[in-house]
Each structure stands twice: as structure tokens, then as C-alpha cells.
Design a protein around this motif. Structure first.
Motif, PDB file in Angstrom:
ATOM      1  N   LYS A   1       8.027  56.313   2.740  1.00  0.00           N
ATOM      2  CA  LYS A   1       9.122  56.618   1.829  1.00  0.00           C
ATOM      3  C   LYS A   1       8.623  57.280   0.549  1.00  0.00           C
ATOM      4  CE  LYS A   1      12.240  52.900   3.317  1.00  0.00           C
ATOM      5  NZ  LYS A   1      12.998  51.727   2.878  1.00  0.00           N
ATOM      6  N   ARG A   2       7.325  57.577   0.496  1.00  0.00           N
ATOM      7  CA  ARG A   2       6.766  58.122  -0.728  1.00  0.00           C
ATOM      8  C   ARG A   2       7.334  59.521  -0.975  1.00  0.00           C
ATOM      9  NH1 ARG A   2       2.650  56.535  -3.710  1.00  0.00           N
ATOM     10  NH2 ARG A   2       2.012  55.057  -2.107  1.00  0.00           N
ATOM     11  N   SER A   3       7.845  59.761  -2.150  1.00  0.00           N
ATOM     12  CA  SER A   3       8.473  61.037  -2.475  1.00  0.00           C
ATOM     13  C   SER A   3       7.423  62.053  -2.869  1.00  0.00           C
ATOM     14  CB  SER A   3       9.445  60.856  -3.648  1.00  0.00           C
ATOM     15  OG  SER A   3       8.721  60.539  -4.824  1.00  0.00           O
ATOM     16  N   SER A   4       7.859  63.315  -2.998  1.00  0.00           N
ATOM     17  CA  SER A   4       6.946  64.341  -3.476  1.00  0.00           C
ATOM     18  C   SER A   4       6.504  64.031  -4.896  1.00  0.00           C
ATOM     19  CB  SER A   4       7.624  65.704  -3.437  1.00  0.00           C
ATOM     20  OG  SER A   4       8.789  65.709  -4.219  1.00  0.00           O
ATOM     21  N   LEU A   5       7.349  63.339  -5.671  1.00  0.00           N
ATOM     22  CA  LEU A   5       6.955  62.916  -7.005  1.00  0.00           C
ATOM     23  C   LEU A   5       5.753  62.006  -6.922  1.00  0.00           C
ATOM     24  CD1 LEU A   5       7.446  62.525 -10.073  1.00  0.00           C
ATOM     25  CD2 LEU A   5       8.955  60.647  -9.481  1.00  0.00           C
ATOM     26  N   GLY A   6       5.769  61.039  -6.014  1.00  0.00           N
ATOM     27  CA  GLY A   6       4.640  60.130  -5.869  1.00  0.00           C
ATOM     28  C   GLY A   6       3.375  60.857  -5.470  1.00  0.00           C
ATOM     29  N   ARG A   7       3.468  61.818  -4.552  1.00  0.00           N
ATOM     30  CA  ARG A   7       2.310  62.592  -4.128  1.00  0.00           C
ATOM     31  C   ARG A   7       1.782  63.421  -5.282  1.00  0.00           C
ATOM     32  NH1 ARG A   7       5.527  63.409   0.420  1.00  0.00           N
ATOM     33  NH2 ARG A   7       6.031  65.535  -0.233  1.00  0.00           N
ATOM     34  N   GLY A   8       2.705  64.019  -6.060  1.00  0.00           N
ATOM     35  CA  GLY A   8       2.256  64.812  -7.191  1.00  0.00           C
ATOM     36  C   GLY A   8       1.538  63.972  -8.218  1.00  0.00           C
ATOM     37  N   LEU A   9       2.067  62.801  -8.500  1.00  0.00           N
ATOM     38  CA  LEU A   9       1.446  61.908  -9.463  1.00  0.00           C
ATOM     39  C   LEU A   9       0.082  61.456  -8.971  1.00  0.00           C
ATOM     40  CD1 LEU A   9       1.581  60.310 -12.072  1.00  0.00           C
ATOM     41  CD2 LEU A   9       2.823  58.524 -10.851  1.00  0.00           C
ATOM     42  N   SER A  10      -0.031  61.112  -7.700  1.00  0.00           N
ATOM     43  CA  SER A  10      -1.304  60.686  -7.147  1.00  0.00           C
ATOM     44  C   SER A  10      -2.339  61.807  -7.229  1.00  0.00           C
ATOM     45  CB  SER A  10      -1.128  60.243  -5.688  1.00  0.00           C
ATOM     46  OG  SER A  10      -0.270  59.132  -5.597  1.00  0.00           O
TER      47      SER A  10
ATOM     48  N   LYS B   1      13.859  55.766  -9.066  1.00  0.00           N
ATOM     49  CA  LYS B   1      12.654  56.338  -8.468  1.00  0.00           C
ATOM     50  C   LYS B   1      11.683  56.811  -9.547  1.00  0.00           C
ATOM     51  CE  LYS B   1      13.173  58.653  -4.698  1.00  0.00           C
ATOM     52  NZ  LYS B   1      13.509  59.728  -3.724  1.00  0.00           N
ATOM     53  N   LEU B   2      12.221  57.423 -10.595  1.00  0.00           N
ATOM     54  CA  LEU B   2      11.371  57.853 -11.700  1.00  0.00           C
ATOM     55  C   LEU B   2      10.703  56.659 -12.371  1.00  0.00           C
ATOM     56  CD1 LEU B   2      13.486  60.621 -13.488  1.00  0.00           C
ATOM     57  CD2 LEU B   2      11.518  60.916 -12.003  1.00  0.00           C
ATOM     58  N   ALA B   3      11.495  55.625 -12.611  1.00  0.00           N
ATOM     59  CA  ALA B   3      10.956  54.437 -13.271  1.00  0.00           C
ATOM     60  C   ALA B   3       9.810  53.841 -12.468  1.00  0.00           C
ATOM     61  CB  ALA B   3      12.064  53.404 -13.462  1.00  0.00           C
ATOM     62  N   GLU B   4       9.977  53.771 -11.151  1.00  0.00           N
ATOM     63  CA  GLU B   4       8.942  53.190 -10.292  1.00  0.00           C
ATOM     64  C   GLU B   4       7.680  54.046 -10.290  1.00  0.00           C
ATOM     65  OE1 GLU B   4       8.344  51.761  -5.621  1.00  0.00           O
ATOM     66  OE2 GLU B   4      10.243  52.619  -6.297  1.00  0.00           O
ATOM     67  N   ALA B   5       7.841  55.373 -10.143  1.00  0.00           N
ATOM     68  CA  ALA B   5       6.689  56.252 -10.036  1.00  0.00           C
ATOM     69  C   ALA B   5       5.940  56.401 -11.352  1.00  0.00           C
ATOM     70  CB  ALA B   5       7.129  57.624  -9.525  1.00  0.00           C
ATOM     71  N   LEU B   6       6.664  56.373 -12.485  1.00  0.00           N
ATOM     72  CA  LEU B   6       6.052  56.628 -13.780  1.00  0.00           C
ATOM     73  C   LEU B   6       5.700  55.361 -14.546  1.00  0.00           C
ATOM     74  CD1 LEU B   6       8.363  59.560 -14.912  1.00  0.00           C
ATOM     75  CD2 LEU B   6       6.063  59.716 -13.959  1.00  0.00           C
ATOM     76  N   GLY B   7       6.041  54.213 -13.996  1.00  0.00           N
ATOM     77  CA  GLY B   7       5.728  52.966 -14.675  1.00  0.00           C
ATOM     78  C   GLY B   7       6.584  52.727 -15.906  1.00  0.00           C
ATOM     79  N   LYS B   8       7.811  53.262 -15.893  1.00  0.00           N
ATOM     80  CA  LYS B   8       8.747  53.056 -16.995  1.00  0.00           C
ATOM     81  C   LYS B   8       9.881  52.158 -16.518  1.00  0.00           C
ATOM     82  CE  LYS B   8       6.829  56.590 -19.353  1.00  0.00           C
ATOM     83  NZ  LYS B   8       6.163  56.487 -20.680  1.00  0.00           N
ATOM     84  N   SER B   9      10.632  51.596 -17.456  1.00  0.00           N
ATOM     85  CA  SER B   9      11.828  50.850 -17.086  1.00  0.00           C
ATOM     86  C   SER B   9      12.986  51.825 -16.892  1.00  0.00           C
ATOM     87  CB  SER B   9      12.191  49.833 -18.173  1.00  0.00           C
ATOM     88  OG  SER B   9      12.602  50.491 -19.358  1.00  0.00           O
ATOM     89  N   ARG B  10      13.962  51.439 -16.077  1.00  0.00           N
ATOM     90  CA  ARG B  10      15.115  52.313 -15.869  1.00  0.00           C
ATOM     91  C   ARG B  10      15.879  52.504 -17.171  1.00  0.00           C
ATOM     92  NH1 ARG B  10      20.108  52.853 -15.588  1.00  0.00           N
ATOM     93  NH2 ARG B  10      20.426  50.726 -16.311  1.00  0.00           N
ATOM     94  N   SER B  11      15.951  51.458 -17.987  1.00  0.00           N
ATOM     95  CA  SER B  11      16.671  51.576 -19.258  1.00  0.00           C
ATOM     96  C   SER B  11      15.968  52.556 -20.196  1.00  0.00           C
ATOM     97  CB  SER B  11      16.801  50.201 -19.924  1.00  0.00           C
ATOM     98  OG  SER B  11      15.531  49.654 -20.206  1.00  0.00           O
ATOM     99  N   HIS B  12      14.631  52.598 -20.145  1.00  0.00           N
ATOM    100  CA  HIS B  12      13.875  53.551 -20.975  1.00  0.00           C
ATOM    101  C   HIS B  12      14.288  54.978 -20.618  1.00  0.00           C
ATOM    102  CE1 HIS B  12      10.312  55.402 -22.952  1.00  0.00           C
ATOM    103  NE2 HIS B  12      10.355  56.228 -21.914  1.00  0.00           N
ATOM    104  N   ILE B  13      14.319  55.284 -19.327  1.00  0.00           N
ATOM    105  CA  ILE B  13      14.668  56.626 -18.878  1.00  0.00           C
ATOM    106  C   ILE B  13      16.124  56.936 -19.213  1.00  0.00           C
ATOM    107  CG2 ILE B  13      14.997  58.068 -16.817  1.00  0.00           C
ATOM    108  CD1 ILE B  13      12.484  56.696 -15.677  1.00  0.00           C
TER     109      ILE B  13
END
Length: 292
Positions: free
Chosen positions: A5-14, A155-167
Motif C-alpha cells: 500500500k506504499r504510495s509514491s510519496l512514501g517511495r519518494g521520501l525513502s 497519508k501526508l501525516a503518516e509519511a511526513l511524521g506530522k499530525s493531521r491537525s498540523h497539516i
């Protein structure tokens, strides 16, 4: 997040984290991988670079470091899709700009095979990971990842290590007038000031007052609380539950338009969407028609 289920965002970050330390200014770290030396005139910036403002003083300081120590941390690049002798910067534009100030003739690079989408994602993520990114550019980066790649706040919060409320809170800053956003970019207003202005009747005028009087965030928040009872329109006490307020926030961030939900008990309710101009109205019509 599972592998299938890893998104292209996750691959890019890795890919980014495997090749590049997020501290671009670190002149003592060792390069990773097999870096190649490339003439500086064969390197071009990313045309979709999310960062629009580069601090001149910081670039000058980095250039001084480069003059003494060179560029030890290589740039991440890809071959230009139209010319294999030219390289596009994926990550490291600050070093490229500073190297030009230092009058270097070549730079160390790591060549990666990124698609257009992966290149943009990695560039956005690199900017988000930097501590000096201003709040508006950070919010615009989140918006770009959502609109261009279909990523959700979760998805952004999970991949970037942020909280959903922050985003979500940062995305709401994009509802402010362009002039107020520019003042945040110019650091005349802080993100805290900007958040306090989101619900203001005339945020631009209030922002000018904040700048002229050098008001603190707490003073602005107090001023907003004092203004609320004095509004010409009577307001009912907001008795919305937390889920409704969260839904309003999510819809506001997703549409980039203010959304208000009013329940009428078992009789249903209504949802109000406030658009700023005809362009936003046209975009809303496209979304509702399913063509956005």
C-alpha cells in the motif's frame, strides 16, 4: 504503512532520505553513494521547485563555507528529459545557488532515475523537512501534494511524521488574502498571527495593524475575542461537536474555501461554502460536476 500500500510519496521520501541528509548547510558530512563531478553549467534548477524565496544572507553564509570546504554533500539530480547532457536538480538547489556565488566550476551529484511526479514529490518533501520553510510555502507544499498526487491529509501525516491537525491548520492559512500570505512569507507576520486572522472579517486590515503596532500573537488573539461580541451581525454560540468542527476544517482545507455546517437535528441541515472570486466559484462548480 504496508509495502503493497506504499504510495509514491512514501517511495519518494525513502529515496530522498537514503541519499540526502536534510541539513543542506552541513559542510562536514560525508557524501553518500558514488557521487560524480558535473560542470555547474550543465546543472539546471527544478522548474517546479516549491521554494520560491531563498534567503540571501543564508546563501551568502553557505557560499563562504563552500569556498573554504567545498560542497561535500552532493546534489540529487536526474538527467534532463530533453537533453541527457543536462541535469535537473531534484534536491539541493540552495547548494547550487551558493556554489555559483562561490564561483565553483563543478559540483558533486548523485544521479537518480526519477519520473516527473517523483521528482516533484521529493523536491516538495525536501522543502517540508527543512526547518526554515515559511508557513505559507509549507502549506502550499501540502496542497500541491494533495491536488497533484491525490494524497489525503492522513497519508501526508503518516509519511511526513506530522499530525493531521498540523497539516489541516497549515492548509487553512491558504484561505487568507494573498497580501497577508505575502507578509507571512516575508516574516512580517508569524504563523500564529496568521492563524488568528483566519476567521477575521477583514484580515488584511488587521494584519496591517499587527505589523504597524508590532502586536504579539496573544495580543491579536485577545483582540479577536474582544471583536467577536461587537460584530454587527448577531452570532449564536457555537455548539458544534468536535466531529462537526473537524469535518468543517477538512472540507475547508480540501476545497480551499470556507465551509460551515449547520445541523438542524433530525430535520437535516445545510452546508455553506464561501468562495472568494469567480475563479473559485468556477472551480467549485467543476468539483460538484465531477470534472475537477
Amino acid at each position: 504503512m504496508s509495502q503493497n500500500k506504499r504510495s509514491s510519496l512514501g517511495r519518494g521520501l525513502s529515496a530522498l532520505m537514503a541519499d540526502l541528509q536534510t541539513d543542506e548547510g552541513n559542510a562536514t558530512s560525508q557524501p553518500r553513494g558514488n557521487a560524480s563531478a558535473v560542470p555547474i553549467e550543465q546543472i539546471t534548477p527544478n522548474p517546479d521547485q516549491p521554494r520560491r524565496i531563498f534567503d540571501e544572507a543564508a546563501l551568502s553564509e553557505l557560499a563562504d563555507s563552500i569556498r573554504h570546504r567545498g560542497v561535500i554533500q552532493p546534489l540529487i539530480v536526474r538527467r534532463h528529459p530533453d537533453d541527457e547532457n543536462i541535469y535537473q536538480i531534484v534536491a539541493g538547489e540552495r547548494r547550487w545557488r551558493a556554489a555559483q556565488l562561490a564561483q565553483l566550476h563543478e559540483l558533486p551529484v548523485l544521479v537518480r532515475d526519477f519520473s516527473d511526479a517523483e521528482m516533484l514529490e521529493v523536491a516538495i518533501i525536501e522543502n517540508i523537512q527543512r526547518a526554515d520553510l515559511n508557513a505559507i510555502d509549507e502549506a502550499a507544499s501540502y496542497r500541491q501534494l494533495m491536488t497533484r498526487f491525490g494524497h489525503t491529509q492522513e497519508k501526508l501525516a503518516e509519511a511526513l511524521g506530522k499530525s493531521r491537525s498540523h497539516i489541516a491548520n497549515f492548509l487553512r492559512l491558504l484561505n487568507l488574502p494573498d497580501q497577508v500570505q505575502d507578509w507571512v512569507r516575508e516574516e512580517k507576520l508569524s504563523a500564529g498571527h496568521a492563524r488568528a486572522l483566519i476567521t477575521a472579517e477583514n484580515p488584511t486590515a488587521l494584519a496591517r495593524k499587527i505589523i504597524d503596532k508590532d502586536l504579539s500573537v496573544r495580543e491579536v488573539e485577545a483582540m479577536m475575542r474582544e471583536r467577536s461580541p461587537k460584530l454587527s451581525r448577531p452570532r449564536q454560540v457555537d455548539e458544534k461537536d468536535a466531529d462537526t468542527r473537524a469535518l468543517e476544517g477538512d472540507l475547508t482545507a480540501t476545497l480551499n474555501m470556507r465551509v460551515r455546517i449547520k445541523h438542524a437535528g433530525t430535520d437535516g441541515g445545510k452546508m455553506e461554502i464561501t468562495y472568494r472570486d469567480l475563479e473559485q466559484l468556477d472551480r467549485l462548480c467543476q468539483i460538484l460536476a465531477g470534472s475537477a
